[in-house]
Design an enzyme around this catalytic site. Structure first.
Site, mmCIF file in Angstrom:
data_model
loop_
_atom_site.group_PDB
_atom_site.id
_atom_site.type_symbol
_atom_site.label_atom_id
_atom_site.label_comp_id
_atom_site.label_asym_id
_atom_site.label_seq_id
_atom_site.Cartn_x
_atom_site.Cartn_y
_atom_site.Cartn_z
ATOM 1 N N GLY A 122 0.828 -1.204 0.000
ATOM 2 C CA GLY A 122 0.000 0.000 0.000
ATOM 3 C C GLY A 122 0.856 1.245 0.000
ATOM 4 N N GLN A 123 0.281 2.358 -0.469
ATOM 5 C CA GLN A 123 1.039 3.599 -0.540
ATOM 6 C C GLN A 123 0.114 4.785 -0.336
ATOM 7 O OE1 GLN A 123 3.496 3.921 -3.997
ATOM 8 N NE2 GLN A 123 4.348 5.901 -3.423
ATOM 9 N N GLY B 228 0.231 9.358 0.827
ATOM 10 C CA GLY B 228 0.954 10.580 0.538
ATOM 11 C C GLY B 228 2.280 10.692 1.265
ATOM 12 N N PHE B 229 2.375 10.112 2.477
ATOM 13 C CA PHE B 229 3.585 10.247 3.280
ATOM 14 C C PHE B 229 4.204 8.905 3.661
ATOM 15 C CE2 PHE B 229 0.941 13.967 4.093
ATOM 16 C CZ PHE B 229 1.839 14.997 3.844
ATOM 17 N N ALA B 230 3.542 7.813 3.339
ATOM 18 C CA ALA B 230 4.020 6.514 3.815
ATOM 19 C C ALA B 230 3.834 5.433 2.757
ATOM 20 C CB ALA B 230 3.283 6.120 5.094
ATOM 21 N N GLN B 231 4.676 4.390 2.877
ATOM 22 C CA GLN B 231 4.541 3.188 2.066
ATOM 23 C C GLN B 231 4.484 1.997 3.008
ATOM 24 O OE1 GLN B 231 8.164 3.789 -0.324
ATOM 25 N NE2 GLN B 231 6.862 3.804 -2.141
ATOM 26 N N VAL B 232 3.678 0.990 2.653
ATOM 27 C CA VAL B 232 3.552 -0.216 3.466
ATOM 28 C C VAL B 232 4.049 -1.403 2.653
ATOM 29 C CG1 VAL B 232 1.998 -1.716 4.757
ATOM 30 C CG2 VAL B 232 1.568 0.754 4.683
ATOM 31 N N LYS C 224 5.615 -0.178 7.760
ATOM 32 C CA LYS C 224 5.120 1.121 7.307
ATOM 33 C C LYS C 224 6.253 2.131 7.405
ATOM 34 C CE LYS C 224 1.227 4.322 7.727
ATOM 35 N NZ LYS C 224 -0.087 4.560 8.374
ATOM 36 N N ASP D 26 -10.200 7.901 10.079
ATOM 37 C CA ASP D 26 -9.996 7.580 8.656
ATOM 38 C C ASP D 26 -10.724 6.278 8.334
ATOM 39 O OD1 ASP D 26 -9.040 8.022 6.107
ATOM 40 O OD2 ASP D 26 -7.049 7.199 6.491
#
Length: 525
Positions: free
Chosen positions: A229-230, A232-236, A252, A347
């Protein structure tokens, strides 16, 4: 406050207006006491408060307010104005009283008065809406600095009746992190360094690395298995610990570093009962460097609720009602639990709800109590970066931030009103609408039985659905007039749906069949 006049013919209120005018002039000139004016106002009100001719007369409303302004029991006087329905449909009733309360520092009560007038569509409506918007701007400026000073300070929290705070504003989050830092560094699994990430891998370009790339974080080796997952500020990323496929985690990676989410996970550990803890995601550790933070969480491999919804969209079908109801019960139970312990997710959307499957077959026993295999079934809520810990704010704080997530902006955000739990419950309504109709929810104002208006989905319910249950859910969750605790409402909605499913063995059997079919379909895709 000035009082207007008209021809006295056929108007018994007119002589009173003249006498009140003269009494006010004498009071300002020091010729009489305030008691004389109060008695005159009281006598006038007592004489005409039940006279229907003056129920919508602004002159009479002004007399009420002249009397109210001099009373210590002003709340009682205002209740009497409400009960006698003096100018109930006029915006000035709400605007005048809200301004009176604002001057006294009773900001939360003033906001509630504005909201009441708006919910009644008091005229002129645009004037009232503009007055409320200006009020929120004034209060936001007054409380922005002072509310942060009170974060975590119970002794001072009562000094401010309420604050309107954007919980996602950078200054707010940084202030909260500063307040909880002594607590944060003591959390099990919290590892911090004032240096940059020491690994050889460039964390910003991990997605470009080949599968099976090994990176070392905090003395452990992780074998990267792909991007999960991706944002705006993070990638998983999905990863194996020490290349062991039986030890799968989600990493993360976030820049700049963001320890707040780890705090939310540890608060979940503290506040959520053990029997429900696995429904809210688990964080093992976090490594915070000067340039990045890396959060290590448990990994679930069965997809998301968004995947389930999409599986129906691609074949042009809608989810079966009993399955919609099952997932709705799950979400109601989640929010009931969270809100009861002072936590807001912030969220709440289908791609943050992971699917959980039990290791053994489901039985009908335990559906109500979530025991046996049912306790391992359902949904798991993850991604706590926008989570709100209410224990860090004064009890009466309400929020004014905008999530800016298309399709998930609650009614209060759209109408520039403060919100609290509505950010989650609106998300729930959107998800339910997506399950029922395969599209995002659009809201429209519909006339209610009392002559006012309520928010309801634009798309109609199908006649063969259990319409009363769905209508009750949307009516109650889309039309909350206050920001007070909503756990009882959530509980009652959940129980109604549980009782409906349990009332018919055929529904329970069908639900089991659909869940089994869904598992085969998603796991094979």
């Amino acid at each position: 406050m000035t009082i207007g006049y008209r021809d006295a013919a056929g108007d018994p209120l007119f002589p009173w207006l003249m006498e009140i005018k003269n009494s006010m002039e004498d009071l300002y000139a020091g010729k009489n006491s305030g008691y004389d004016l109060d008695k005159l106002l009281f006598d006038c009100i007592s004489t005409y408060k039940k006279d229907s001719r003056y129920r919508n007369d602004l002159r009479f409303l002004k007399i009420w307010f002249l009397y109210l302004e001099g009373r210590e029991d002003f709340e009682r006087v205002y209740r009497e104005i409400e009960e006698t329905e003096i100018c109930k449909g006029h915006s000035l009733l709400y605007e005048w009283y809200a301004i009176f309360l604002e001057v006294k520092g009773l900001w939360r009560r003033a906001n509630s008065v504005y909201q009441t007038g708006l919910s009644r569509k008091a005229e002129p409506f645009d004037r009232l809406k503009e007055a409320h918007s200006l009020f929120l701007q004034r209060i936001s400026k007054r409380t922005k600095a002072s509310s942060l000073e009170k974060v975590g300070d119970d002794a001072q929290a009562t000094d401010l009746e309420t604050g309107f705070v954007n919980p996602w504003e950078t200054s707010t989050v940084n202030g909260l992190i500063h307040k909880i830092k002594p607590q944060l560094v003591k959390y099990d699994g919290y590892h911090v360094s004032n240096k940059v990430f020491p690994g050889k891998a460039n964390l910003s370009s991990l997605q470009n690395y080949s599968r099976n790339k090994i990176i070392e974080i905090g003395g452990r080796k992780y074998q990267m298995k792909g991007c999960a997952g991706q944002g705006g500020f993070a990638q998983v990323f999905k990863a194996f610990i020490d290349s062991n496929p039986d030890e799968v985690v989600a990493l993360k990676v976030q820049k700049p570093p963001f320890p707040w989410e780890f705090h939310m996970y540890r608060q979940l550990d503290c506040r959520i009962p053990d029997s429900q803890r696995s429904s809210f995601g688990l964080a093992q550790r976090v490594h915070v460097y000067s340039d990045y933070s890396i959060l290590v969480c448990d990994y679930l491999s069965h997809g998301t609720l968004q995947d389930v919804i999409n599986s129906y969209v691609v074949v042009g079908k809608s989810m079966e009602e009993v399955l919609c109801m099952y997932y709705t019960i799950e979400m109601l139970n989640m929010l009931e639990t969270l809100h009861s312990v002072g936590i807001i997710h912030g969220d709440f959307k289908p791609d943050n709800l992971l699917i959980r499957y039990p290791p053994e077959n489901l039985t009908e026993t335990g559906f109500h109590e979530k025991t046996g295999s049912w306790s391992k079934k359902g949904l798991c809520l993850v991604d706590w970066g926008r989570g709100i810990d209410l224990s860090l704010f004064p009890r009466t704080t309400e929020f004014t931030g905008d999530c800016r997530t298309s399709g998930f902006r609650c009614v209060e955000m759209k109408e520039d009103k403060p919100w609290k739990f509505q950010v989650d419950t609106y998300g729930l309504c959107v998800i339910v609408h997506m399950m029922l109709h395969n599209v995002y929810m659009e809201i429209e104002k519909k006339q209610s039985l009392d002559g006012g208006y309520i928010n309801m989905p634009r798309t109609s319910f199908k006649r063969y659905w259990k319409v009363d249950l769905w209508k009750e859910l949307f009516t109650k969750l889309l039309n909350r007039e206050t920001c007070e605790d909503d756990t009882e409402t959530l509980r009652n909605l959940r129980k109604s749906m549980e009782e409906y499913i349990c009332s018919d063995p055929k529904l329970m059997k069908k639900l089991n069949e659909l869940l089994a079919k869904q598992r085969i379909s998603l796991c094979s895709s």
